[in-house]
Design an enzyme around this catalytic site. Sequence first.
Site, PDB file in Angstrom:
ATOM      1  N   ASP A 201      14.921  15.213-105.606  1.00 22.23           N
ATOM      2  CA  ASP A 201      14.973  15.911-104.324  1.00 22.23           C
ATOM      3  C   ASP A 201      14.941  17.421-104.515  1.00 22.23           C
ATOM      4  O   ASP A 201      15.310  17.948-105.566  1.00 22.23           O
ATOM      5  CB  ASP A 201      16.255  15.540-103.566  1.00 22.23           C
TER       6      ASP A 201
ATOM      7  N   HIS B 233      18.094  15.474-108.739  1.00 22.56           N
ATOM      8  CA  HIS B 233      17.629  16.736-108.196  1.00 22.56           C
ATOM      9  C   HIS B 233      16.873  17.501-109.272  1.00 22.56           C
ATOM     10  O   HIS B 233      17.249  17.459-110.450  1.00 22.56           O
ATOM     11  CB  HIS B 233      18.800  17.565-107.668  1.00 22.56           C
TER      12      HIS B 233
END
Length: 402
Positions: A220, A365
């Site tokens: 992400d 992430h």
Amino acid sequence: MLPWALGLALAQPTNQAPLPPVQAIPPSEMQPLAPGQRPAPTLPQIVLNPPIRFVERIAWASNGFVEAAEALVLIPEASTTPSFMLTKAQRVVAETFAARPSLSYVDISIYSRREYAGFGGPLPRFTASVPRARLNEFLRLSLSNFLQFDHLWIKPQDAFYGPPAPVTDELELTPQFQGTRAQLRAQQLEQTAASQQGGVVGNRLFHGDPRQRVVALTFDDAPHPLFEPLLLDTLRRAGVRATFFCIGRNAEAYPYFVRDMVQQGHEVANHTYHHVRLNGLDEASVTAEIVQANQVLQAITGKPIVYFRPPGGRFSPTVLEVMRRLNMTLVFWTDNPGDFDNIGQGPLEARLLRRLRPGGIVLLHDNVLQTIAVLPHFLALAGQQGYRLGTVGGLVQGVDRR
């Protein structure tokens, strides 16, 4: 809810750990800070001698194989001309390489000092990513040809920042649904069903096929100017492809990293334009956030954007309706080790391995150095256990699309 969902939801549970549960949220909740979030380790800095005016800082990091540096430059508004910014970038990049000869990449972001509000604020005016092998090419650029350098971006004069929006740093802990009690219960039942059957259900993907040792690897908040070269290099060395849920404003300012993702076989997906919570927004605002990011990503990749993940995992009946109308799939996760909490490499790898499952979806992430550090060993161990890690598209199809 589909007719088969209730029956599957009431079936005996498997031995797998439960999925992150869909939770209710109050519609008026204030923007929270990430629970338990720890500060990231301080990155080492490069100090130029003599210093260059307007250089705010230069940080560097490594994935154990290559090093990358990111220079932040804040200039007066009157100096935001292409000529000044190009000349400034060339000098900063050259002297950064000279100051640390082991660097493989130098990335630079130049902002108007008056506008600068951090990485999530107004866009920079100029960005570039320069591999050491292309330094001389970068230094030869002039106003007549600088846009030919494929890892350089300059903000168009008529660029639109978008309407004010509540930017969120909230972590994706569990999927969170805003709706009636009955609607919430329906989401929870369908999630339970999805964990046993797998695949896309009503524009939602909670779980892949639990009978196959295929796992989606997702990142992400991409792209980040310092960490993207390190992450892409790490995945290339491991021979693994992933899905990157990109924030539209980040992709707009660093389009060359998105192109690199596609060229290296990765999948690009949508994470809104501004990285905002969608659960409290009306349909027009939800649509604008998703469509604006789609337009940016499609212009860069030349491909339709199929998958979407909401910031904070927050969704609502409105989000589901927009997904249906745009013919996109809402993607959740089965494995969130909390890498953004900077929990340490050992605990992070242990959580990743403990929660690995057939048909799983791993949420990480792209801007966490500890994640990049543990990836090689985690991917190797997952492969030894017979798992094939790949893209969300590969998971939906049941096989990785390599």
